[in-house]
Design an enzyme around this catalytic site. Structure first.
Site, PDB file in Angstrom:
ATOM      1  N   ASP A 228       7.916   1.472   3.578  1.00  0.00           N
ATOM      2  CA  ASP A 228       7.626   2.049   2.268  1.00  0.00           C
ATOM      3  C   ASP A 228       8.370   3.370   2.187  1.00  0.00           C
ATOM      4  OD1 ASP A 228       6.145   2.841  -0.211  1.00  0.00           O
ATOM      5  OD2 ASP A 228       4.972   1.072   0.319  1.00  0.00           O
ATOM      6  N   HIS A 280      10.157   1.368  -3.527  1.00  0.00           N
ATOM      7  CA  HIS A 280       9.433   1.915  -2.364  1.00  0.00           C
ATOM      8  C   HIS A 280      10.385   2.062  -1.186  1.00  0.00           C
ATOM      9  CE1 HIS A 280       5.267   2.021  -3.844  1.00  0.00           C
ATOM     10  NE2 HIS A 280       5.656   1.025  -4.615  1.00  0.00           N
ATOM     11  N   GLU A 344       6.568  -1.938  -8.372  1.00  0.00           N
ATOM     12  CA  GLU A 344       6.677  -0.536  -8.784  1.00  0.00           C
ATOM     13  C   GLU A 344       8.080   0.045  -8.675  1.00  0.00           C
ATOM     14  OE1 GLU A 344       2.287   1.291  -8.264  1.00  0.00           O
ATOM     15  OE2 GLU A 344       3.441   1.144  -6.443  1.00  0.00           O
TER      16      GLU A 344
HETATM   17  C1  ACM Z   1       0.998  -2.460  -5.236  1.00  0.00           C
HETATM   18  O1  ACM Z   1      -0.156  -2.029  -5.142  1.00  0.00           O
HETATM   19  N1  ACM Z   1       1.917  -1.738  -5.838  1.00  0.00           N
HETATM   20  C2  ACM Z   1       1.375  -3.719  -4.690  1.00  0.00           C
END
Ligand code: ACM
Length: 716
Positions: A228, A280, A344
């Protein structure tokens, strides 16, 4: 986080008394025995519940079918293990049986005489990653003579042993197993727990003890979030800067990864790794800047939040790096599923790079009806298709979060829905296998009852049978911005067990919330004995925080608190980095306060007692208990308040202690009104309302968990 957005086939097993000749002679004698067993079961059913049945079930998850008998198998001597294995035995079975035997209560030393038998029979080794309806099915029969486990596969045996470990009871210091007849199989084949080792690194010991917890409640997929913004956590031989830079705050060597995968397999648990792409990507980009979409990332980010850092999907060098990475990681993780995140990424880094925008225009990645308004979703789908090809070439099934869903995504990709049940339903309508995580986010800190209520296939699901068959199951998710290696257990357990039951047990039998909480308390005990630290770690933090003489009152206050819910900790003026110690009172507060829930139950029974036409005899006792509790809160504040004010680390919590004391005063008055049938005068109501409103305010990012129940008692 991330995240600021809102039946299988019925058993054909025959039941054989463990000590019967038929059990030893095999199938020839089984038919006759079967008739006798059925007659016995019928008799048991006619006789109704026996003494064992009078005690509520300790099992979590609840089995599909359970019948208590009246007898007992005393655990005065260790059970003798007999395994009837197929020609190619399942290597997990014997060690699991020995572990289970070691955990059963009873004498530690082998006695001179042989004890009763734990007999295990199974047909073949389990195939965890290719689950059919029989894969985890088992029967478990306890009679006064012994225990018989019978399962089509070794995996079924492992699940039966998990059940066996929850069965023992003790009476007058003597342990026994109640006579029982259990037929069981999971409702869903995929029952996962996501552990996020990227935000806070979680050492191998932490992962292993959580695997033990998972096995105890029959969760069978560890979703290991390994990459991440804030960290890349696996050693790469091909791309060593990934651990040198991305994993500077901790990473797993490849040997450790293999160790964890083997440890999980020995418990019938699959390990699905997640390498989050293309968003991420802070740690990836800091490690290999050639992956970047711009030059804004100079180091591994240390702040939380959705940073919208995405790798550049337009350059062939990106795919060359990913080819190396995925080849190496695919070889390290044997499971056929491989998670590539996909969540995201709002595409801002792509839109701000003229070269990437030109690529999108050139490839006609523009919004419908426009000539040149670039559509980041189309670029992400292009990226996903490239990654899918890399994974497919390595025999992997790709999994991604629901953002990657779109008409151009090949149906072979499995979708994990975190944003809503809608995403799950859309995915299966488009032909994707799918998993539910929405409703199962442990880091939102919602109570177990809420987690339990979420269902991948709720009653009244709009999906048809073929679509339902694509729903693989679900996963509890523990994102670890606010959980380090010491405290993560307390944020996972025991609440994850509520998700485990939702995903294992038949929908119809998993509905009773008070019974869930009763069994969660038992499982919580069991998990601590297995090595989880969900109770010990917060207790140790309290000890560290407590000034001399304050531990008792501080624990009382902490037990009434919960951290602020959802992702409010990000938004209350506190600035967190990956290095911020999680060592305040809020970190020792339970995710769900048992004390507050019990207070709510007492309030409700007191109110019910007062409302009854004839007040039940127990009602006066309950009112006395409630009064004593409220007096304790007042006394607690009196004792604790000066110590809180004198402690720099605890001062921020002084208002919560004050408010708990004030709440107690108002509720004592209310109780007196109710007991003497006096109305709540308007002037009292004004004060009470103000006290309740005050009690609802957080301090130190924690809040009093008793306010809802207090409102019920106050009638306001
Ligand atoms: C997530 O919670 N963005 C997978």
């Amino acid at each position: 986080m991330k995240h600021f957005a809102p039946g299988a086939a019925r058993s054909t097993t025959t039941y054989l008394p463990v000590s019967s000749p038929a059990a030893r002679q095999g199938p020839g004698a089984r038919a006759a025995q079967c008739g006798a067993t059925l007659a016995l079961l019928l008799l048991l059913a006619l006789l109704g519940p026996g003494p064992a049945a009078a005690q509520p079930s300790p099992l979590l998850p609840q089995p599909a079918e359970l019948r208590w008998g009246t007898g007992r198998l005393a655990l005065g001597a260790p059970l003798q293990l007999q395994i009837t294995a197929p020609a190619a035995p399942d290597p997990a079975v014997r060690p699991a049986a020995l572990r289970a035997l070691g955990r059963l209560p009873g004498p530690g030393r082998a006695p001179k005489t042989a004890g009763p038998v734990l007999q295990i029979r199974y047909g073949r080794a389990g195939q965890p990653a290719r689950p059919g309806p029989d894969e985890e099915r088992y029967s478990l029969r306890v009679t006064p003579d012994g225990v018989l486990i019978d399962a089509p596969t070794g995996l079924g045996v492992l699940r039966a042993l998990a059940t066996l470990e929850q069965l023992p009871r003790t009476e007058n210091g003597r342990a026994y197993l109640p006579e029982a007849d259990i037929l069981d199989r999971p409702r869903f084949a995929w029952r996962g727990l996501l552990l996020d080792a990227a935000r806070h690194f979680l050492p191998v010991a932490v992962i292993k003890r959580n695997l033990d917890g998972m096995a105890a409640v029959k969760l069978n997929v560890l979703h290991w979030h390994l990459c991440d913004d804030q960290g890349f956590r696996v050693e790469s031989k091909l791309l060593p800067r990934l651990q040198q830079v991305g994993g500077a705050t901790g990473y797993y060597t490849q040997a450790q990864v293999r160790e964890v995968v083997a440890y999980a397999a020995a418990r019938g648990i699959r390990v699905v790794p997640e390498f989050d792409l293309p968003g991420h990507a802070g740690a990836l980009v800091a490690s290999y800047p050639r992956l970047a979409s711009n030059d804004s990332v100079r180091a591994v980010p240390v702040r939380w939040g959705v940073l919208n850092i995405a790798i550049d999907p337009t350059r062939e060098t990106t795919y060359a790096v990913l080819d190396s990475l995925l080849t190496e990681m695919a070889g390290l993780f044997p499971d056929p599923y491989f998670h590539v995140g996909g969540d995201e990424n709002d595409g801002r880094q792509w839109r701000h790079n003229p070269r990437i925008v030109a690529f999108m225009r050139d490839k006609k990645m523009v919004k419908a009806g426009t000539a040149d308004a670039v559509d980041k979703h189309q670029l992400q789908t292009y990226f996903n298709r490239r990654v899918l090809a890399l994974l497919a070439a390595r025999g992997k099934t790709m999994v991604g979060w629901d953002e990657i869903l779109g008409p151009d995504l090949p149906p072979a990709v499995a979708i994990q829905s975190w944003r809503g049940a809608k995403g799950l339903n859309e995915a299966v309508r488009l032909g994707h296998p799918a998993l539910l995580s929405n409703g199962y986010y442990l880091d939102l800190l919602h109570p177990a009852a809420d987690l339990y209520a979420a269902d991948p296939l709720p009653a009244g699901t709009p999906l048809d049978a073929a679509q339902q068959a694509l729903v693989l199951g679900g996963e509890a998710a523990m994102w670890s911005e606010f959980a380090d290696s010491a405290l993560v257990d307390a944020r996972v357990w025991p609440r994850a067990a509520a998700v485990a039951e939702r995903l294992w047990s038949p929908q119809a039998t998993a509905q009773d919330v008070p019974a869930l909480y009763r069994r969660l308390a038992l499982v919580s005990d069991q998990l601590e004995t297995l090595g989880l630290r969900h109770r010990r770690a917060p207790a140790q933090l309290l000890q560290q925080l407590a000034p001399p003489g304050a531990l008792g009152p501080l624990a009382t206050l902490a037990g009434m608190l919960e951290p602020v819910k959802d992702y409010k900790r990000h938004f209350q003026g506190f600035v967190y980095t990956t290095q911020t110690p999680l060592s305040r009172l809020v970190d020792a507060a339970p995710a769900e306060s048992d004390a507050a829930r019990q207070f709510g139950a007492v309030v409700d029974s007191v109110l019910a007692g007062l409302a009854a036409p004839v007040r039940p005899p127990a009602a006066a006792r309950q009112r006395l208990a409630l009064r004593a509790q409220l007096l304790r809160w007042q006394a607690n504040d009196a004792a604790l308040q000066p110590m809180l004010l004198a402690s720099p680390a605890l001062r921020e919590y002084a208002p919560l202690s004050t408010r708990l004391g004030a709440l107690a005063t108002v509720l004592l008055e209310r109780l007196a009104q109710l007991e003497t049938n006096r109305p709540a005068l308007p002037v009292w109501q004004v004060t009470a309302r103000a006290t309740l409103a005050d009690a609802q305010l957080p301090a130190g990012q924690a809040e009093l968990a008793v306010v809802k129940a207090a409102r019920r008692l106050a009638g306001l």
